[in-house]
Design a protein around this motif. Structure first.
Motif, PDB file in Angstrom:
ATOM      1  N   LEU A  47       0.840  -1.262  -0.069  1.00 38.14           N
ATOM      2  CA  LEU A  47       0.089   0.132  -0.089  1.00 38.14           C
ATOM      3  C   LEU A  47       0.964   1.298   0.154  1.00 38.14           C
ATOM      4  N   SER A  48       2.094   1.199   0.421  1.00 45.65           N
ATOM      5  CA  SER A  48       2.877   2.486   0.492  1.00 45.65           C
ATOM      6  C   SER A  48       3.440   2.665  -1.098  1.00 45.65           C
ATOM      7  N   VAL A  49       3.639   1.532  -1.657  1.00 49.03           N
ATOM      8  CA  VAL A  49       3.767   1.788  -3.212  1.00 49.03           C
ATOM      9  C   VAL A  49       2.554   2.517  -3.760  1.00 49.03           C
ATOM     10  N   LEU A  50       1.339   1.748  -3.863  1.00 48.20           N
ATOM     11  CA  LEU A  50      -0.013   2.472  -4.106  1.00 48.20           C
ATOM     12  C   LEU A  50      -0.348   3.707  -3.716  1.00 48.20           C
ATOM     13  N   ASP A  51       0.189   4.112  -2.688  1.00 44.92           N
ATOM     14  CA  ASP A  51       0.148   5.286  -2.189  1.00 44.92           C
ATOM     15  C   ASP A  51       0.937   6.299  -3.087  1.00 44.92           C
ATOM     16  N   GLY A  57      -0.017   9.873  -9.901  1.00 46.62           N
ATOM     17  CA  GLY A  57      -1.046   9.927 -10.992  1.00 46.62           C
ATOM     18  C   GLY A  57      -1.004   8.576 -11.774  1.00 46.62           C
ATOM     19  N   VAL A  58      -0.649   7.598 -11.337  1.00 51.15           N
ATOM     20  CA  VAL A  58      -0.456   6.300 -11.868  1.00 51.15           C
ATOM     21  C   VAL A  58      -1.341   5.418 -11.496  1.00 51.15           C
ATOM     22  N   ASN A 144      10.509   7.713 -12.682  1.00 52.30           N
ATOM     23  CA  ASN A 144      11.254   7.468 -13.945  1.00 52.30           C
ATOM     24  C   ASN A 144      10.649   6.349 -15.023  1.00 52.30           C
ATOM     25  N   ALA A 145       9.982   5.588 -14.619  1.00 51.71           N
ATOM     26  CA  ALA A 145       9.461   4.537 -15.536  1.00 51.71           C
ATOM     27  C   ALA A 145       8.091   5.117 -16.024  1.00 51.71           C
ATOM     28  N   TYR A 146       7.618   6.023 -15.488  1.00 52.23           N
ATOM     29  CA  TYR A 146       6.217   6.493 -16.106  1.00 52.23           C
ATOM     30  C   TYR A 146       6.323   8.202 -16.399  1.00 52.23           C
ATOM     31  N   SER A 147       7.670   8.568 -16.609  1.00 53.54           N
ATOM     32  CA  SER A 147       7.960   9.803 -16.932  1.00 53.54           C
ATOM     33  C   SER A 147       6.932  10.977 -16.140  1.00 53.54           C
ATOM     34  N   LYS A 148       7.114  11.016 -14.643  1.00 60.32           N
ATOM     35  CA  LYS A 148       6.532  11.399 -13.855  1.00 60.32           C
ATOM     36  C   LYS A 148       7.516  12.166 -12.861  1.00 60.32           C
TER      37      LYS A 148
END
Length: 311
Positions: A47-51, A57-58, A144-148
């Motif tokens: 859930l820390s990753v989901l947060d 915005g992913v 970096n993986a999602y250009s954010k």
């Protein structure tokens, strides 16, 4: 080489370059994963990753069946595939959904090896002994993986600002962190599960640091947990040092919002006469934020502000 051949060569070369530039890399600690593109189907079991993803915005498409609260409440919707629990990913659902990447952490980390045949596995378990630096590393791995990168840097700067503001208020102040399970109040020092609060918030701990350990955490409320943590003499010694603040995380309020620690602390032989209790300097933190969501990007800002508002 004629003009037609040259043109074809340039086009093929551009195509190869574009394909190479589309590749994304996930690098965290000793892990390095390369994918052809940003994962379109993402499974997340922490859930820390989901947060953090939510802060960037992913979206994740596969998540555990859990009690999502706050900003993560949208994951209760049926459009998000529930694939197991925080502790036990459902391999049959994962195999059917074919995720491009599976992210584990904390409670699910021990299942990483059993999932490797389904998709690449990234373990983003938080390292709260080095809280902010680790938060930055995990956040930028995803950004970096999602250009954010831009929003990640802005939010990380906000966390740093909040921490600096909080530390101005806590400078020279001491604290005692307590994990409450029913009528038991377990002191947490540095290196204990919630001992990160001292360094994160700038408090001086009235407890000696515990020995670092990679051993699995005992189940909350189990005899092992209570015996290891509910050391009455240790608690009495800490209270005798008159900490300026006592911070309480009430395990019973997780997913229930039924906070009983406020009443139980008044009856506890080692705590009922604590100076911080008499001075009304006991901070009861949000149980879901601290126990369930943990070291996520938005949630860390929430935790810092929660303590700052309570001072």
């Amino acid at each position: 080489m004629n003009l037609k051949t040259l043109t074809i060569s340039i086009i093929l070369g551009l195509g190869t370059a574009m394909s190479a530039s589309a590749q994304v890399n996930f690098n965290y600690k000793d892990q390095s994963i390369s994918l052809a593109q940003s994962p379109k189907t993402l499974a997340v079991y922490d859930l820390s990753v989901l947060d953090t993803l939510n802060a960037l915005g992913v979206d994740a498409q596969l998540v555990p069946a859990a009690s999502f609260s706050g900003d993560l409440n949208r994951y209760q919707q049926e459009k998000y595939i529930k694939a197991g629990t925080l502790f036990e990913p459902d391999t049959s659902v994962l195999q059917k959904s074919k995720p491009d990447l599976i992210i584990v952490g904390g409670r699910s980390a021990s299942k990483a090896d059993s999932l490797k045949a389904i998709a690449p596995i990234l373990n983003l378990s938080p390292d709260t002994s080095n809280y902010l630096e680790d938060l930055k590393a995990r956040t930028m791995t995803l950004a970096n993986a999602y250009s954010k990168q831009k929003i990640a840097q802005e939010k990380l700067e906000r966390v740093s600002q909040l921490q600096a503001e909080l530390k101005k208020k806590t400078k020279g102040k001491s604290a005692l962190m307590l994990f409450a399970v029913g009528e038991n109040f377990m002191p947490h020092a540095e290196n204990d599960r919630f001992g990160f609060v001292y360094d994160l918030a700038g408090f001086k701990s009235v407890l000696e640091p515990s020995e670092k350990s990679d051993a699995p955490r005992p189940t909350a409320g189990s005899p092992e947990a209570l015996q290891a943590a509910a050391n009455v003499k240790r608690l009495e010694k800490a209270v005798a040092q008159n900490p300026d603040y006592i911070i309480v995380l009430d395990r019973g309020a997780v997913n229930t919002q039924k906070y009983t620690a406020q009443d139980n602390i008044l009856k506890h032989p080692a705590l009922k006469n604590a100076k911080a209790l008499q001075d009304k300097k006991v901070i009861y933190v949000n149980a879901d934020a601290w126990y369930i969501t943990g070291a996520g990007l938005n949630n860390t800002a929430f935790m810092l502000k929660e303590i700052m508002d309570a001072l």
